[in-house]
Scaffold this motif. Sequence first.
Motif, PDB file in Angstrom:
ATOM      1  N   ARG A 144       0.836  -1.202   0.000  1.00 45.21           N
ATOM      2  CA  ARG A 144       0.000   0.000   0.000  1.00 45.21           C
ATOM      3  C   ARG A 144       0.872   1.254   0.000  1.00 45.21           C
ATOM      4  N   ALA A 181      -7.789   0.784  -1.004  1.00 45.55           N
ATOM      5  CA  ALA A 181      -6.432   1.329  -0.947  1.00 45.55           C
ATOM      6  C   ALA A 181      -6.247   2.416   0.105  1.00 45.55           C
ATOM      7  N   THR A 214      -2.428   0.826  -5.228  1.00 42.62           N
ATOM      8  CA  THR A 214      -3.708   1.509  -5.452  1.00 42.62           C
ATOM      9  C   THR A 214      -4.779   0.525  -5.923  1.00 42.62           C
TER      10      THR A 214
END
Length: 445
Positions: free
Chosen positions: A45, A99, A197
């Motif tokens: 992430r 995300a 993402t």
Amino acid sequence: MGAFKAYDIRGIYNQDFNKETVYKIGFFLPKLLNCKEVVVGRDVRTTSDEIFEALSRGITDSGADVWDIGLATTPMVYFATVHFASGASVQITASHNPAKYNGLKISRTKAVPVGSDSGLKELEMMVLNEPIVVEKKKGTIIKKDAKTPYLAFLAPFVPDTSKLNISFDLSHGMANLLAKDLFGEKPSYLYDHFDGTFPAHEPNPLEEENCRDIKAAVLSNKSDVGVIYDGDADRVMFIDEKGRFIQPDYITAVLGYHYLKSEKGNVLVDIRTSRSTTEYLSKHGAAVHVWKVGHAFAKIKLRELGAIFGGELAGHYYFRDFFNCDSGFLASLIVLEVVADLKKQGITLSSFIDTIIAYANSGEINFKLEEKDKAMDALYERFVTQDKPEKVLDFDGYRIEFPTWWFNVRKSNTEPYLRLVVEAKSNEELQERTDALTAIIKQFN
């Protein structure tokens, strides 16, 4: 503090928690777990590096060392906790969430989980109330290689899949770290590069809309099976050769096909599990135990029971052979071995699953509502006080069982939902019972 949940710390980063919170978590964690080192891994992430920096600063300011294993699947962190004999570990991840979320999964020595009842509430109180006094002798950050020994650990479980046509969806997540080392280049791969993402789909394969591409790939590739992992690769789901999503608790029965041939013993399932699965397991020699949903509960119970393995509706599968922890890769290796064995016998995955399914099942239905407790009380009054069921389990919401049908209703521990699962002997009864339950729940919207 909104980010402290039943199983982990998780929320929207810079809204539910921030780097100051993370620093304090790092600072007080060695005190909570009485350890001098913490294994730390992280997912891909976009906020994980910043969280790692804040967490590591907190840990080292407390005088403890960080054993940095870099990018990791969550099960790889569990493995490293045991392999390096660490007193604690943290995986920086929000698992299957979108995300903008991130979080921390904490374990103590031997990869025993730290949940709300086993330290997280105490840690939250420390973060909120205790002063920070930085140690004069700070800890250090030491890099460790966990990937090499973890792959060596998994190697004996790798089956011969040379006769199988397999499609994988790696969800742009942590499955990319290990998949091609384990399965090679022959399978068809979707989203086989890191992207925090998650542009292709959210990394939650339990939502069938996120499985649309892997279903299509299985059909276009004429695959025997499709495999899709969540964001941190602790969960895995499967698609049969007809492009159908396999309800994850049925996969617990598939694991039973593998294990119960050579050993009879305890098997753990969660309170939402289909009778199709529990009856299959019992018929093949398992003593089935039903318990609460969630890895922080399942791992402790598996250890208590000395269970061979366990499974949950959410796609977590736990193994005595893996320190009572869950591993998406270990589960997929075993399921693929079963699929290969079935293929040798001329049996497709879909036809095998169809032999397991004996009931009509709703899957998990989610209701977003404010008055969750009142809704549950109303269901209890209607179906327990008035109807006198055969059996009531009340340790994770309610599972209320009748001769031809049952339902489980429970509050989510991680999201603002009331969750309902209904199962009946026929589709007609399933529809009738689901409509009746839904009507009561919706009164409290």
